[in-house]
Design a protein around this motif. Structure first.
Motif, PDB file in Angstrom:
ATOM      1  N   PRO A 153      -3.289  44.957 -29.794  1.00 14.66           N
ATOM      2  CA  PRO A 153      -4.543  45.050 -30.571  1.00 14.66           C
ATOM      3  C   PRO A 153      -5.767  44.603 -29.775  1.00 14.66           C
ATOM      4  N   VAL A 154      -5.558  43.674 -28.822  1.00 17.35           N
ATOM      5  CA  VAL A 154      -6.678  43.198 -28.009  1.00 17.35           C
ATOM      6  C   VAL A 154      -7.284  44.353 -27.217  1.00 17.35           C
ATOM      7  N   VAL A 155      -6.435  45.255 -26.708  1.00 16.92           N
ATOM      8  CA  VAL A 155      -6.918  46.411 -25.946  1.00 16.92           C
ATOM      9  C   VAL A 155      -7.903  47.222 -26.769  1.00 16.92           C
ATOM     10  N   PHE A 156      -7.547  47.512 -28.008  1.00 17.70           N
ATOM     11  CA  PHE A 156      -8.403  48.363 -28.845  1.00 17.70           C
ATOM     12  C   PHE A 156      -9.679  47.643 -29.264  1.00 17.70           C
ATOM     13  N   VAL A 157      -9.591  46.333 -29.482  1.00 18.33           N
ATOM     14  CA  VAL A 157     -10.778  45.560 -29.839  1.00 18.33           C
ATOM     15  C   VAL A 157     -11.773  45.539 -28.678  1.00 18.33           C
ATOM     16  N   VAL A 158     -11.266  45.256 -27.464  1.00 16.92           N
ATOM     17  CA  VAL A 158     -12.134  45.201 -26.289  1.00 16.92           C
ATOM     18  C   VAL A 158     -12.723  46.578 -25.996  1.00 16.92           C
ATOM     19  N   ARG A 159     -11.943  47.614 -26.226  1.00 21.98           N
ATOM     20  CA  ARG A 159     -12.459  48.975 -25.988  1.00 21.98           C
ATOM     21  C   ARG A 159     -13.639  49.280 -26.892  1.00 21.98           C
ATOM     22  N   GLN A 160     -13.582  48.786 -28.126  1.00 19.81           N
ATOM     23  CA  GLN A 160     -14.690  49.016 -29.057  1.00 19.81           C
ATOM     24  C   GLN A 160     -15.907  48.167 -28.722  1.00 19.81           C
ATOM     25  N   LEU A 161     -15.662  46.920 -28.325  1.00 19.18           N
ATOM     26  CA  LEU A 161     -16.768  45.987 -28.073  1.00 19.18           C
ATOM     27  C   LEU A 161     -17.363  46.131 -26.682  1.00 19.18           C
ATOM     28  N   GLU A 162     -16.506  46.359 -25.664  1.00 13.81           N
ATOM     29  CA  GLU A 162     -16.955  46.438 -24.274  1.00 13.81           C
ATOM     30  C   GLU A 162     -16.367  47.680 -23.602  1.00 13.81           C
ATOM     31  N   PRO A 163     -16.801  48.872 -23.965  1.00 16.51           N
ATOM     32  CA  PRO A 163     -16.201  50.093 -23.411  1.00 16.51           C
ATOM     33  C   PRO A 163     -16.415  50.263 -21.909  1.00 16.51           C
ATOM     34  N   GLU A 164     -17.390  49.556 -21.342  1.00 17.91           N
ATOM     35  CA  GLU A 164     -17.673  49.678 -19.911  1.00 17.91           C
ATOM     36  C   GLU A 164     -16.956  48.617 -19.075  1.00 17.91           C
ATOM     37  N   ALA A 165     -16.204  47.733 -19.712  1.00 16.92           N
ATOM     38  CA  ALA A 165     -15.463  46.686 -18.985  1.00 16.92           C
ATOM     39  C   ALA A 165     -14.155  47.274 -18.458  1.00 16.92           C
ATOM     40  N   HIS A 166     -14.249  48.170 -17.479  1.00 13.10           N
ATOM     41  CA  HIS A 166     -13.099  48.945 -17.024  1.00 13.10           C
ATOM     42  C   HIS A 166     -12.006  48.067 -16.399  1.00 13.10           C
ATOM     43  N   THR A 167     -12.398  47.093 -15.599  1.00 12.50           N
ATOM     44  CA  THR A 167     -11.395  46.249 -14.961  1.00 12.50           C
ATOM     45  C   THR A 167     -10.610  45.454 -15.997  1.00 12.50           C
ATOM     46  N   LEU A 168     -11.313  44.870 -16.966  1.00 14.25           N
ATOM     47  CA  LEU A 168     -10.651  44.118 -18.029  1.00 14.25           C
ATOM     48  C   LEU A 168      -9.747  45.025 -18.857  1.00 14.25           C
ATOM     49  N   LEU A 169     -10.220  46.217 -19.186  1.00 19.52           N
ATOM     50  CA  LEU A 169      -9.409  47.160 -19.965  1.00 19.52           C
ATOM     51  C   LEU A 169      -8.172  47.594 -19.198  1.00 19.52           C
ATOM     52  N   PHE A 170      -8.309  47.764 -17.874  1.00 21.41           N
ATOM     53  CA  PHE A 170      -7.163  48.130 -17.052  1.00 21.41           C
ATOM     54  C   PHE A 170      -6.096  47.043 -17.106  1.00 21.41           C
TER      55      PHE A 170
END
Length: 362
Positions: A21-38
């Motif tokens: 769930p953290v992945v989807f939350v961060v994607r919504q809040l910080e879509p440009e945080a590519h390194t963190l999302l990776f």
């Protein structure tokens, strides 16, 4: 739900499911945080793949090691297939090809080698069905020929156009899928007695079939969603970590995507069920080479922005060929010890170091 909750409580790796769930939350809040999302998507895919493996083992609990290995390889490859489909739809053909070649090499060298090593540490000598290993390595060699042909023609024949390469790739894809289907008929029907493994007592309690199938369906959907985030962020993250797309696809995606099969293969080796481990490792490799790769070519005409071909860079073809020959030589006698695993792992590490320090031009 009881067996599922018990499995999550007892397996530390599955605690990483909290990152889903953290992945989807961060994607919504910080879509440009590519390194963190990776990083988050990798941490989410690993437990999902492990859970997929646990559910698959329950479904395969009533089969022998030959069918169980095929089932584990097939469902375990769902992770890699979903990642490849997401990359294909995004037009990232470099990542698709690198992940395909990397998965073949990782399964034949890393997964098989680590299984031999882990099993060999616990048991002095282990035995397995060498007939099954020979069939899988023979299928791999066939797929390698199909990978060599477009590359060879493109290098030596000046009249080899892009249209010719695409037509050849489609024809080869159809042949490979046909060969894979006939291999299944040969091993599971007409000559199944040659591929039977040693009977083993079941360890642990298998999940109810309804729970196992429901878990497989739910995990597959979650893997698809997380893989979309992974593919979107991988290019930017690769730059941040100083990695090329080829290294990410060949090493990172292959190891992350194959974590489900690896969990099952390593567990089988530690339980002295090396038929299962060899079946998963080589079965997954041949399935990627003869089914997943050709399907990516055919599906590129439907969901891709442009047709994809089977023209891999020469370094990938050479590595797949060496991995196939190495696996054939190491599995030729049907017996294994821990040092055989070390040799396979060393070949894989040589490839990984080479790609990291001198990435191929694709």
């Amino acid at each position: 739900m009881g067996p599922l909750i018990k499995e999550i409580r007892s397996n530390v790796v599955l605690w990483l499911l909290a990152f889903v769930p953290v992945v989807f939350v961060v994607r919504q809040l910080e879509p440009e945080a590519h390194t963190l999302l990776f990083v988050l998507s990798v941490l989410a895919i690993v437990p999902l793949a492990t859970l997929l493996s646990a559910a698959t083992e329950s479904v395969a609990s009533k089969t022998g090691d030959a069918v169980g290995g095929l089932l584990n390889a097939t469902l375990g490859n769902l992770t890699e297939l979903v990642i490849a489909l997401a990359a294909l739809q995004a037009g990232q053909y470099t990542l698709v090809k690198a992940s395909i070649a990397g998965a073949i090499v990782a399964n034949t060298l890393f997964m098989l080698g680590a299984s031999f090593l882990l099993g060999g540490i616990k048991y002095h000598v282990q035995e397995y069905n060498r007939v099954s290993a020979r069939l899988q390595t023979s299928l791999l060699f066939l797929a390698t020929i199909a990978m060599v042909t477009p590359s060879m023609v493109a290098q030596v024949d000046s009249v080899a156009t892009s249209a010719f390469t695409q037509q050849l790739s489609v024809g080869l894809s159809v042949l490979l899928i046909g060969a894979y289907a006939m291999g299944l008929v040969f091993s599971l029907k007409t000559h199944r007695e040659l591929f039977s493994g040693t009977a083993h007592a079941e360890e642990g309690e298998a999940w109810p079939m309804g729970l196992a199938l429901g878990t497989l369906a739910a995990v597959t959907v979650l893997v698809a969603l997380v893989s979309e985030v992974f593919v979107e962020s991988v290019q930017e993250a690769a730059v941040a970590f100083g990695m090329t797309p080829a290294f990410v696809g060949f090493i990172v995606v292959a190891l992350v995507g194959g974590s489900a099969e690896m969990a099952a293969a390593f567990a089988g080796a530690r339980r002295n069920r090396l038929d299962l481990s060899v079946g998963i490792a080589l079965g997954a490799a041949s399935q990627i080479a003869l089914f997943v790769a050709p399907m990516m070519v055919l599906l590129s005409y439907v969901i891709g922005p442009a047709p994809m071909d089977l023209l891999f860079w020469p370094g990938a073809v050479v590595m797949v060929l060496i991995a196939t020959i190495t696996a054939f030589l190491m599995t030729n006698n049907g017996r294994s010890a821990w040092f055989v695993g070390v040799l396979l792992l060393m070949v894989y590490l040589i490839f990984a170091m080479t790609i990291y320090l001198l990435p191929p031009q694709i």
